[in-house]
Design a protein around this motif. Structure first.
Motif, mmCIF file in Angstrom:
data_model
loop_
_atom_site.group_PDB
_atom_site.id
_atom_site.type_symbol
_atom_site.label_atom_id
_atom_site.label_comp_id
_atom_site.label_asym_id
_atom_site.label_seq_id
_atom_site.Cartn_x
_atom_site.Cartn_y
_atom_site.Cartn_z
ATOM 1 N N THR A 77 7.404 35.606 37.850
ATOM 2 C CA THR A 77 8.757 35.478 37.304
ATOM 3 C C THR A 77 9.227 34.023 37.341
ATOM 4 O O THR A 77 9.716 33.479 36.344
ATOM 5 C CB THR A 77 9.732 36.364 38.118
ATOM 6 O OG1 THR A 77 9.265 37.712 38.045
ATOM 7 C CG2 THR A 77 11.141 36.260 37.559
ATOM 8 N N SER A 78 9.033 33.368 38.501
ATOM 9 C CA SER A 78 9.499 31.975 38.591
ATOM 10 C C SER A 78 8.641 31.050 37.735
ATOM 11 O O SER A 78 9.147 30.075 37.155
ATOM 12 C CB SER A 78 9.546 31.508 40.047
ATOM 13 O OG SER A 78 8.260 31.610 40.648
ATOM 14 N N ALA A 79 7.347 31.359 37.608
ATOM 15 C CA ALA A 79 6.468 30.519 36.779
ATOM 16 C C ALA A 79 6.846 30.667 35.303
ATOM 17 O O ALA A 79 6.757 29.704 34.530
ATOM 18 C CB ALA A 79 5.007 30.903 37.005
ATOM 19 N N THR A 80 7.245 31.862 34.895
ATOM 20 C CA THR A 80 7.705 32.083 33.517
ATOM 21 C C THR A 80 8.921 31.190 33.218
ATOM 22 O O THR A 80 8.982 30.503 32.186
ATOM 23 C CB THR A 80 8.073 33.566 33.315
ATOM 24 O OG1 THR A 80 6.911 34.360 33.546
ATOM 25 C CG2 THR A 80 8.598 33.819 31.907
ATOM 26 N N ARG A 81 9.842 31.190 34.177
ATOM 27 C CA ARG A 81 11.047 30.357 34.018
ATOM 28 C C ARG A 81 10.647 28.882 33.978
ATOM 29 O O ARG A 81 11.166 28.098 33.183
ATOM 30 C CB ARG A 81 12.002 30.632 35.188
ATOM 31 C CG ARG A 81 13.445 30.186 34.948
ATOM 32 C CD ARG A 81 14.396 30.886 35.915
ATOM 33 N NE ARG A 81 13.873 30.865 37.287
ATOM 34 C CZ ARG A 81 13.666 31.953 38.043
ATOM 35 N NH1 ARG A 81 13.946 33.163 37.586
ATOM 36 N NH2 ARG A 81 13.199 31.817 39.259
ATOM 37 N N TRP A 82 9.701 28.509 34.847
ATOM 38 C CA TRP A 82 9.228 27.109 34.913
ATOM 39 C C TRP A 82 8.632 26.680 33.577
ATOM 40 O O TRP A 82 8.898 25.584 33.079
ATOM 41 C CB TRP A 82 8.198 27.009 36.040
ATOM 42 C CG TRP A 82 7.577 25.652 36.257
ATOM 43 C CD1 TRP A 82 8.136 24.589 36.901
ATOM 44 C CD2 TRP A 82 6.280 25.221 35.817
ATOM 45 N NE1 TRP A 82 7.272 23.524 36.911
ATOM 46 C CE2 TRP A 82 6.122 23.880 36.253
ATOM 47 C CE3 TRP A 82 5.236 25.824 35.098
ATOM 48 C CZ2 TRP A 82 4.963 23.132 36.000
ATOM 49 C CZ3 TRP A 82 4.084 25.081 34.859
ATOM 50 C CH2 TRP A 82 3.958 23.756 35.304
ATOM 51 N N ILE A 83 7.891 27.605 32.922
ATOM 52 C CA ILE A 83 7.285 27.289 31.617
ATOM 53 C C ILE A 83 8.370 27.078 30.564
ATOM 54 O O ILE A 83 8.348 26.093 29.817
ATOM 55 C CB ILE A 83 6.318 28.410 31.174
ATOM 56 C CG1 ILE A 83 5.093 28.447 32.095
ATOM 57 C CG2 ILE A 83 5.894 28.227 29.712
ATOM 58 C CD1 ILE A 83 4.175 29.651 31.872
ATOM 59 N N THR A 84 9.312 27.985 30.533
ATOM 60 C CA THR A 84 10.361 27.865 29.494
ATOM 61 C C THR A 84 11.203 26.615 29.730
ATOM 62 O O THR A 84 11.563 25.908 28.792
ATOM 63 C CB THR A 84 11.250 29.118 29.453
ATOM 64 O OG1 THR A 84 11.747 29.378 30.775
ATOM 65 C CG2 THR A 84 10.469 30.335 28.978
ATOM 66 N N ASP A 85 11.492 26.295 31.011
ATOM 67 C CA ASP A 85 12.245 25.062 31.318
ATOM 68 C C ASP A 85 11.482 23.830 30.840
ATOM 69 O O ASP A 85 12.063 22.914 30.256
ATOM 70 C CB ASP A 85 12.472 24.937 32.835
ATOM 71 C CG ASP A 85 13.521 25.924 33.340
ATOM 72 O OD1 ASP A 85 14.140 26.621 32.498
ATOM 73 O OD2 ASP A 85 13.691 26.029 34.573
ATOM 74 N N ARG A 86 10.178 23.842 31.075
ATOM 75 C CA ARG A 86 9.359 22.694 30.673
ATOM 76 C C ARG A 86 9.311 22.546 29.156
ATOM 77 O O ARG A 86 9.323 21.439 28.636
ATOM 78 C CB ARG A 86 7.920 22.861 31.161
ATOM 79 C CG ARG A 86 7.725 22.523 32.606
ATOM 80 C CD ARG A 86 6.237 22.564 32.895
ATOM 81 N NE ARG A 86 5.738 21.290 33.368
ATOM 82 C CZ ARG A 86 4.470 20.920 33.319
ATOM 83 N NH1 ARG A 86 3.580 21.704 32.741
ATOM 84 N NH2 ARG A 86 4.091 19.754 33.791
ATOM 85 N N ALA A 126 11.527 23.409 27.189
ATOM 86 C CA ALA A 126 12.838 22.938 26.727
ATOM 87 C C ALA A 126 13.004 21.445 26.978
ATOM 88 O O ALA A 126 13.876 20.815 26.401
ATOM 89 C CB ALA A 126 13.942 23.717 27.450
ATOM 90 N N ALA A 127 12.191 20.887 27.839
ATOM 91 C CA ALA A 127 12.266 19.456 28.168
ATOM 92 C C ALA A 127 10.907 18.836 27.902
ATOM 93 O O ALA A 127 10.135 18.587 28.817
ATOM 94 C CB ALA A 127 12.661 19.269 29.639
#
Lengths: 417, 417
Positions: free
Chosen positions: B401-410, B412-413
């Protein structure tokens, strides 16, 4: 001419031509080449006023009768290992032959002089060395050698029978030592000590006793990648410490100590060593010290086991007591050496010799070592400088003379016997 | 219920019953039992809204399409060594399966989620581990494995062909990693670190690099009785010092260092050791430190050679660079562990894993270790407490779950990619 060491040199070369090939000496006991060497020796002896006979253990004796039956013995062995050297064993016999010649020329000696060619000193065929001399000394246990077989499956009793020797009668050779009052043996050193000291000759203090054992440490096989160092129970670590400890041991006690082999299990690159077995060979001239060495070695092995969280187990391979030679004969040997080359040196013998068996039977004994080049023996490149061989024959002859006097002096003062 | 770790436990036991016997797991790659395990896995996947296919290297992929093609990968391997454990490799796959179930239940995920069962991680049949993952990462050199044969003489290309896999097309598996943005793998530790610390889970820093070499010292064979200690050139003495030195080496540098075997020649009780060959296996997470370890080991080996008057020679067996995992994913992994069991620990991996191959291809990677009992694996007694298995599934799910968020954050930046 009282003694002719150059004749000994010639005879050594004659024997080499007769019984050696391009790989070295081939006088393995109880073989046709060995029999040829003995026949050649008998021809030489036939020119002397000596009685020659073979005893029940196959040892060949030449006896020059003296004024008394009490006898001085000089010994050696004509047998060699396969592909052996040109001096090991036969130098002793041929130097003794030359001493016999000198004594015979001088008339009847004050004591009986006997030359012995021991049978099967090397044990090259059956793995049991000192066969003839141990039969004579009375230390040979027939049951322990009855079943020995050579590579072709021939048993020792069968091989002896083919040479006319009755296995069951081997112990009867003991009678030959009955009148022996002293025993002398010249031998190449087979080590580097005299060469290191740049000395031709040395007086031998005795033969080392030997303690021969296995030591096995057992820990735990573990993955070399996933096992932290502080979690390991590494059998090789204990063995590694032991490899250094044997040098510390001999610094304290003298003697020599050898780890000859190390075996590791499972012995694969990706595992900590679970089991390591070494062989340990300890040698010393003094029995108490030898015992202390083995005690110290065991204590160290246990300490290394404790330090590494592994266990240790000891196994026995072989042992024999040290055999110190006779102090007065060592003194006479030293004197004889100084007379022919000015300086002597006393040293122990690491290898065993027939002399140790004779000494074990209670006969006062000493050996004389002549320098070996590079310390090499049991090999066709075994060698000694010819000038050193000449000196060794001269020294043995001087020693025979002084030992004869020593015997008669002792017989005249019975309380000293 | 968002995730059901007890179902993973049940499935692990179901798989054990289906593909193990009294000697342990028998899912050797490309055998019928392995094929049965895969068929069973396909049945489980068939209940989910995922696309399933096998890539040209035989890796099995299950894809849950997300809002973007960018993908989070979770991997493991169904194959085992012969007589293997019940968790090694398949825990990873079945925990990933449970994460897929949870994600599928929640609808379309923000990024694509893919489960991969790597082919032939263990290399049990042909001696080449990480076959499927190295084909995908692009590090597999076809020529170096083309000639590999199993015990029956079957070549690797032949064995692959019998499974419908074309050896020449193995490198095409690389396409599978094109959209990969992160890779996660859960594995049993296979070592004693977490058990020693009494911790269920740990975040893995990366896989050790390995330097694997032979070291051979050569001295001089010499008679154990006639060679004084100060005249010896004893190859075992140098090796013995090295057995201790590897512990000093890791005290200074960290990592692990193992002498797995020692061979002695002539290796007989009556001779000083002329030649001693050891195998040395050095591992560290940092390349520069690993290089320094091997330099230090060589310097020590030369010093020991000089001290003992022997020579030393080095041989290369194998080497691989360390593969550190992604620092931000390690941080996320630590957080996930703390969330499910309060405390985490960071540790390197000694054994290699498919994760190292994925990381080598440039995909941000992290692994999660669960405690192994007694550090034992590749054995039917391999085990982990069931409560720790439950925690491991929960932690992997949190990490996904946190890695999924980390991917989407990356994503986006973009400047951070």
């Amino acid at each position: 001419m009282p003694i002719d060491p150059l004749r000994t040199l010639e005879e050594l070369k004659e024997l080499r031509a007769l019984t050696g090939d391009e790989h070295g000496a081939q006088r393995v006991a109880f073989t046709p080449v060995w029999a040829r060497a003995r026949a050649w020796l008998r021809e030489k002896l036939a020119e002397l006023p000596v009685e020659v006979h073979q005893d029940p253990a196959g040892n060949l004796w030449a006896t020059l009768r003296g004024e008394r039956d009490d006898a001085l013995l000089i010994g050696g062995h004509m047998d060699s290992v396969p592909n052996g050297g040109w001096l090991d064993g036969c130098l002793n016999v041929l130097a003794g032959l030359e001493v016999m010649r000198r004594a015979a020329q001088e008339g009847t000696p004050p004591v009986t002089l006997r030359l012995v060619d021991w049978a099967d000193e090397e044990g090259a065929r059956f793995g049991r060395s000192l066969l003839g001399s141990s039969a004579a000394s009375g230390t040979l246990d027939l049951e322990s050698v009855r079943g020995l077989r050579d590579r072709d499956g021939v048993t020792l009793p069968e091989a002896l029978a083919s040479q006319g020797i009755d296995f069951e009668r081997l112990p009867e050779a003991h009678a030959e030592l009955r009148a022996a009052r002293a025993y002398l043996e010249l031998h190449i050193e087979q080590g580097p000590v005299l060469e290191d000291l740049d000395l031709p000759l040395g007086a031998v203090l005795g033969t080392f006793g030997v303690e021969r054992h296995t030591i096995t440490w057992r820990g735990q096989a573990a993955h070399s990648g996933s096992t932290p160092m502080n979690r390991r129970r590494d059998a090789l670590l204990a063995a590694g410490k032991m490899a250094q400890e044997v040098y510390a041991l001999t610094d304290r006690h003298g003697g020599v100590s050898t780890i000859g082999s190390a075996k590791t299990r499972p012995g694969i690159v990706t595992s900590v060593v679970e089991e390591c077995e070494i062989t340990l060979d300890l040698r010393h001239l003094d029995l108490a010290t030898l015992t202390a060495m083995w005690e110290d070695a065991r204590a160290a092995a246990r300490r290394f086991a404790d330090e590494g969280g592994v266990t240790v187990e000891f196994g026995d391979l072989w042992r024999i007591d040290p055999m110190p030679f006779h102090p007065e004969l060592i003194e006479l040997c030293d004197e004889a050496i100084r007379e022919v080359c000015g300086v002597s040196h006393r040293l122990p013998s690491g290898p065993l010799h027939d002399a140790a068996e004779v000494a074990r039977a209670g006969v006062p004994t000493v050996m004389l070592f002549v320098q070996s080049l590079r310390g090499i023996s049991h090999n066709r490149i075994e060698d000694t400088k010819e000038e050193h061989l000449v000196l060794s024959v001269l020294a043995l002859d001087r020693l025979a003379t002084s030992a004869t006097r020593w015997i008669t002096d002792r017989l005249a003062a019975p309380q000293a016997r």
